[in-house]
Write a protein that holds these residues in place. Structure first.
Motif, PDB file in Angstrom:
ATOM      1  N   UNK A  97      47.770  35.056  53.642  1.00 44.68           N
ATOM      2  CA  UNK A  97      48.137  33.911  54.466  1.00 44.68           C
ATOM      3  C   UNK A  97      49.629  33.848  54.732  1.00 44.68           C
ATOM      4  N   UNK A  98      50.373  34.841  54.265  1.00 44.83           N
ATOM      5  CA  UNK A  98      51.806  34.882  54.506  1.00 44.83           C
ATOM      6  C   UNK A  98      52.617  34.139  53.473  1.00 44.83           C
ATOM      7  N   UNK A  99      51.955  33.595  52.451  1.00 46.24           N
ATOM      8  CA  UNK A  99      52.665  32.840  51.436  1.00 46.24           C
ATOM      9  C   UNK A  99      53.624  33.679  50.629  1.00 46.24           C
ATOM     10  N   UNK A 100      53.228  34.908  50.299  1.00 51.81           N
ATOM     11  CA  UNK A 100      54.093  35.755  49.484  1.00 51.81           C
ATOM     12  C   UNK A 100      55.358  36.145  50.249  1.00 51.81           C
ATOM     13  N   UNK A 101      55.186  36.458  51.528  1.00 49.93           N
ATOM     14  CA  UNK A 101      56.359  36.816  52.332  1.00 49.93           C
ATOM     15  C   UNK A 101      57.344  35.652  52.408  1.00 49.93           C
ATOM     16  N   UNK A 102      56.817  34.438  52.509  1.00 47.06           N
ATOM     17  CA  UNK A 102      57.695  33.271  52.517  1.00 47.06           C
ATOM     18  C   UNK A 102      58.392  33.110  51.173  1.00 47.06           C
ATOM     19  N   UNK A 103      57.627  33.229  50.093  1.00 46.70           N
ATOM     20  CA  UNK A 103      58.207  33.045  48.759  1.00 46.70           C
ATOM     21  C   UNK A 103      59.290  34.076  48.459  1.00 46.70           C
ATOM     22  N   UNK A 104      59.050  35.308  48.850  1.00 49.04           N
ATOM     23  CA  UNK A 104      59.996  36.378  48.558  1.00 49.04           C
ATOM     24  C   UNK A 104      61.180  36.388  49.510  1.00 49.04           C
ATOM     25  N   UNK A 105      61.162  35.494  50.504  1.00 46.04           N
ATOM     26  CA  UNK A 105      62.288  35.401  51.422  1.00 46.04           C
ATOM     27  C   UNK A 105      62.351  36.514  52.442  1.00 46.04           C
ATOM     28  N   UNK A 106      61.229  37.196  52.677  1.00 41.88           N
ATOM     29  CA  UNK A 106      61.232  38.293  53.658  1.00 41.88           C
ATOM     30  C   UNK A 106      61.010  37.791  55.079  1.00 41.88           C
ATOM     31  N   UNK A 107      60.719  36.493  55.235  1.00 39.05           N
ATOM     32  CA  UNK A 107      60.624  35.897  56.569  1.00 39.05           C
ATOM     33  C   UNK A 107      61.597  34.729  56.644  1.00 39.05           C
ATOM     34  N   UNK A 108      62.199  34.563  57.779  1.00 41.99           N
ATOM     35  CA  UNK A 108      63.131  33.459  57.979  1.00 41.99           C
ATOM     36  C   UNK A 108      63.169  33.125  59.461  1.00 41.99           C
ATOM     37  N   UNK A 109      63.655  31.947  59.751  1.00 37.36           N
ATOM     38  CA  UNK A 109      63.753  31.527  61.154  1.00 37.36           C
ATOM     39  C   UNK A 109      64.681  30.330  61.237  1.00 37.36           C
ATOM     40  N   UNK A 110      65.306  30.191  62.381  1.00 35.50           N
ATOM     41  CA  UNK A 110      66.125  29.016  62.649  1.00 35.50           C
ATOM     42  C   UNK A 110      65.236  27.962  63.303  1.00 35.50           C
ATOM     43  N   UNK A 111      64.662  27.102  62.475  1.00 34.30           N
ATOM     44  CA  UNK A 111      63.704  26.115  62.967  1.00 34.30           C
ATOM     45  C   UNK A 111      64.456  24.992  63.674  1.00 34.30           C
ATOM     46  N   UNK A 112      64.022  24.682  64.872  1.00 31.59           N
ATOM     47  CA  UNK A 112      64.674  23.612  65.624  1.00 31.59           C
ATOM     48  C   UNK A 112      64.345  22.263  65.006  1.00 31.59           C
ATOM     49  N   UNK A 113      65.168  21.279  65.308  1.00 34.86           N
ATOM     50  CA  UNK A 113      64.978  19.936  64.761  1.00 34.86           C
ATOM     51  C   UNK A 113      63.622  19.363  65.156  1.00 34.86           C
ATOM     52  N   UNK A 114      63.172  19.661  66.363  1.00 42.00           N
ATOM     53  CA  UNK A 114      61.901  19.114  66.841  1.00 42.00           C
ATOM     54  C   UNK A 114      60.704  19.708  66.109  1.00 42.00           C
ATOM     55  N   UNK A 115      60.872  20.893  65.530  1.00 37.37           N
ATOM     56  CA  UNK A 115      59.770  21.542  64.821  1.00 37.37           C
ATOM     57  C   UNK A 115      59.726  21.187  63.343  1.00 37.37           C
ATOM     58  N   UNK A 116      60.744  20.516  62.837  1.00 39.27           N
ATOM     59  CA  UNK A 116      60.782  20.181  61.412  1.00 39.27           C
ATOM     60  C   UNK A 116      59.781  19.072  61.093  1.00 39.27           C
ATOM     61  N   UNK A 117      59.140  19.203  59.957  1.00 41.26           N
ATOM     62  CA  UNK A 117      58.180  18.217  59.466  1.00 41.26           C
ATOM     63  C   UNK A 117      58.738  17.639  58.176  1.00 41.26           C
ATOM     64  N   UNK A 118      58.974  16.351  58.177  1.00 44.01           N
ATOM     65  CA  UNK A 118      59.677  15.715  57.064  1.00 44.01           C
ATOM     66  C   UNK A 118      58.711  15.247  55.975  1.00 44.01           C
ATOM     67  N   UNK A 119      59.084  15.530  54.729  1.00 45.99           N
ATOM     68  CA  UNK A 119      58.366  15.038  53.556  1.00 45.99           C
ATOM     69  C   UNK A 119      59.310  14.123  52.789  1.00 45.99           C
ATOM     70  N   UNK A 120      58.810  12.967  52.377  1.00 48.82           N
ATOM     71  CA  UNK A 120      59.652  11.987  51.698  1.00 48.82           C
ATOM     72  C   UNK A 120      59.106  11.723  50.297  1.00 48.82           C
TER      73      UNK A 120
END
Length: 610
Positions: free
Chosen positions: A228-251
């Motif tokens: 599901x791509x979780x390992x690539x995210x955890x290991x930092x092998x994927x990155x992106x400059x996410x725009x403000x409109x695409x951010x999902x906020x958790x409080x």
């Protein structure tokens, strides 16, 4: 003439214990492997060790020793029935962990009319629903559809607004209950859509029980997490400059992490189903009219558009369980009762989606609710299918609180929630069975018993009526009236489930479907925690820099934040739904028995002058 390519080699960065049954290759840190294929997908390669053993390996666990030479594959061969080749699977399917449990769940809300209820048996509850597809390494190129003749088209043709999207072929879609041959598979569709690839799962004979439900014994925690791509995210092998409109906020809230709810919630109504046709009436389908409250602009959608949307939501939102759509029907799809019932079930599904703080604000869902232009629809469709923030990359869009989570506290919460989900699922199955039995008794035995009593009073009155004396007439009339009263009470029992029980069963069935989707989410989170622990162990052994481990733990916190926020939303929805369910059920029961009491009291007063 074929030319030989230079072999590509890679060195293991970490130990990897592969699952042999799932086609994976075990290797150690420092071991040299020969890369056989790099196009498996979603973070997986195929490799061979020095002993000649071959299998799948996680890309993030190895480092290439030399760059691969570019290769140009030959043109694709003509279409042919798919065959089984060990080692290359369809890695585009997101949901995999809970397949056998899902088969046990009967996820989708079935028909709620009397005929459908009467046709259900005890076993039918566990055999109604579609389940997310499970990707197996040993199913080369297959979509796990269960079709006899090969896979479904991945992309739809852009030609035609309404090609092949008719209900005559809808049994090929995700909720189909029959196999379909290759020459029956749909091509491009209405709005340029392709048919969904979800399938119906059967209980595996070699399944065992876990805290998430029943899962395949060959299930590999890391495998699903990486696919599901979780390992690539955890290991930092994927990155992106996410725009403000695409951010999902958790409080942070007193109840724990939570999604940030929109300031302007909205609703969406589904009305006016219409039977439409094309090709001069050769193909027919039902179109539903959707009207979101924020625009009040009506759009026309068919069941397969909902199917496509469901597939896109599953692909994108890794930590959000997507409730199943209502089940398919293989006959009677144009009958008024079925169309009305299908529309009502779709309305329940849309209501659930518009109340979700993340899904309701997503671009793909907004596109589904608002787009009326053909060209814009196709452009939005392509954009959604190529969304870079799908699967593991979805976590790049989460904006979490700065506080680090206590891993032990998170694991404790997850353990409690896993137990909650499993027990609630057992409760749903038990209550559904009891409710189903009660409904059958209302429609049959209860009604018959009261009518037997009423009939016996009526017969007694007929006998007493043979005495024409004035002193007996009032008593005879009162007994006859009592017989009519019990017949009416029998009729009331037959009609009562529609007033209270059916609604309760519908809520139970909807939650049973939602619970069936949770194993995938919980397994993905377990993979993140397990990976973080593994990196900590490597750090303790001096095999991984502390800075890298810290970064992995921070990224695992992001996955935990998203999972905990979704758990929080689920519990909030549950409290609201079950409060309303119980209030409606008990109010209906009170009204029902009051009416019975009133009828019996009226009958009783008839004897005052007897």
């Amino acid at each position: 003439m074929l030319t030989s390519k230079k072999a590509v080699h890679a060195r293991g960065l970490y130990d990897f214990a592969g699952d042999h049954d799932n086609g994976e290759l075990t290797f150690s840190a420092g071991e040299t492997l020969t890369i056989v294929a790099q196009d498996i997908g979603e973070g997986w390669w195929e490799a061979k060790n020095e002993a000649g053993q071959q299998g799948l390996i996680p890309e993030a666990y190895v480092q290439l020793l030399e760059p691969p030479e570019p290769s140009f594959p030959p043109p694709p061969p003509p279409s042919a029935p798919a065959t089984d080749h060990s080692g290359a699977g369809d890695w585009n399917v997101q949901q995999s962990a809970g397949d056998d449990w899902n088969a046990r769940q009967s996820a989708a809300a079935g028909d709620w009319n009397n005929d459908a209820w009467n046709s259900h048996t005890t076993d039918s509850w566990g055999d109604q629903a579609p389940a997310p597809s499970y990707t197996n390494h040993n199913s080369a190129g297959l979509n796990n559809q269960g079709f006899q003749g090969g896979g479904m088209q991945q992309q739809a043709s852009e030609e035609g607004w309404d090609d092949d999207w008719d209900d005559d072929n809808e049994d090929n879609s995700s909720n189909s209950t029959t196999n379909t041959s290759q020459d029956q598979l749909p091509g491009s569709g209405n709005f340029g859509l392709s048919a969904a690839k979800r399938e119906r799962k059967q209980m595996s004979q070699n399944s065992d029980f876990s805290k998430y439900g029943t899962v395949k014994k060959s299930f590999n925690r890391f495998s699903t997490f990486a696919k599901t791509g979780g390992d690539a995210f955890l290991m930092g092998t994927v990155s992106a400059n996410v725009s403000e409109s695409d951010l999902i906020k958790i409080i942070d809230t007193p109840e724990g992490p939570a999604w940030s709810y929109p300031s302007q919630p909205y609703t969406c109504s589904i009305k006016s189903p219409k039977k439409e046709s094309k090709l001069k009436g050769l193909k027919s389908y039902i179109a539903y009219q959707l009207t979101p409250s924020f625009s009040n602009i009506q759009v026309s959608r068919r069941y397969k558009h909902f199917d496509w949307l469901h597939e896109r939501l599953e692909a994108k939102f890794s930590c959000i369980p997507i409730p199943p759509l209502p089940d398919k029907a293989l006959s009677g799809r144009y009958e008024d009762d079925f169309v009305s019932e299908r529309m009502r079930q779709l309305q329940l599904w849309v209501d659930r989606m518009v109340r979700h703080p993340v899904i309701s604000q997503s671009e793909v869902f907004n596109h589904f609710l608002t787009c009326t232009d053909e060209k814009k629809w196709k452009a939005g469709k392509r954009k959604a299918e190529k969304d870079e923030y799908q699967g593991g990359k979805f976590f790049l869009t989460l904006q979490t609180p700065p506080n680090c989570l206590d891993m032990r506290d998170v694991e404790k919460r997850m353990e409690i929630f896993c137990k909650f989900v499993k027990n609630m699922d057992d409760n749903m199955r038990n209550m559904l069975q009891i409710g189903h039995d009660s409904r059958k008794k209302h429609l049959g035995p209860y009604k018959r018993e009261f009518q037997k009593i009423g009939g016996s009073f009526k017969q007694l009155a007929d006998t007493f009526n043979l005495d024409s004396g004035a002193h007996s007439q009032n008593l005879t009339a009162a007994i006859d009236y009592t017989g009519d009263t019990y017949n009416e009470i029998g009729d009331m029992y037959e009609k009562q489930p529609k007033e209270d029980l059916d609604h309760m069963l519908e809520v139970l069935f909807e939650y049973k479907g939602m619970l069936s989707t949770y194993p995938d989410v919980l397994k993905l989170h377990e993979g993140a925690i397990g990976k973080a622990k593994e990196c900590e162990r490597l750090k303790d052994e001096g095999r991984m820099p502390e800075s890298d481990v810290t970064a992995v733990i921070q990224r695992s916190d992001v996955i935990s934040y998203g999972t905990l926020a979704e758990m929080n939303h689920f519990q909030r929805e549950r409290v609201t739904d079950y409060k309303e369910m119980m209030q409606k059920y008990l109010s209906g029961q009170i009204k029902f028995y009051r009416e019975i009491t009133q009828k019996l009291e009226t009958a009783l007063h008839r004897f005052d002058n007897a």
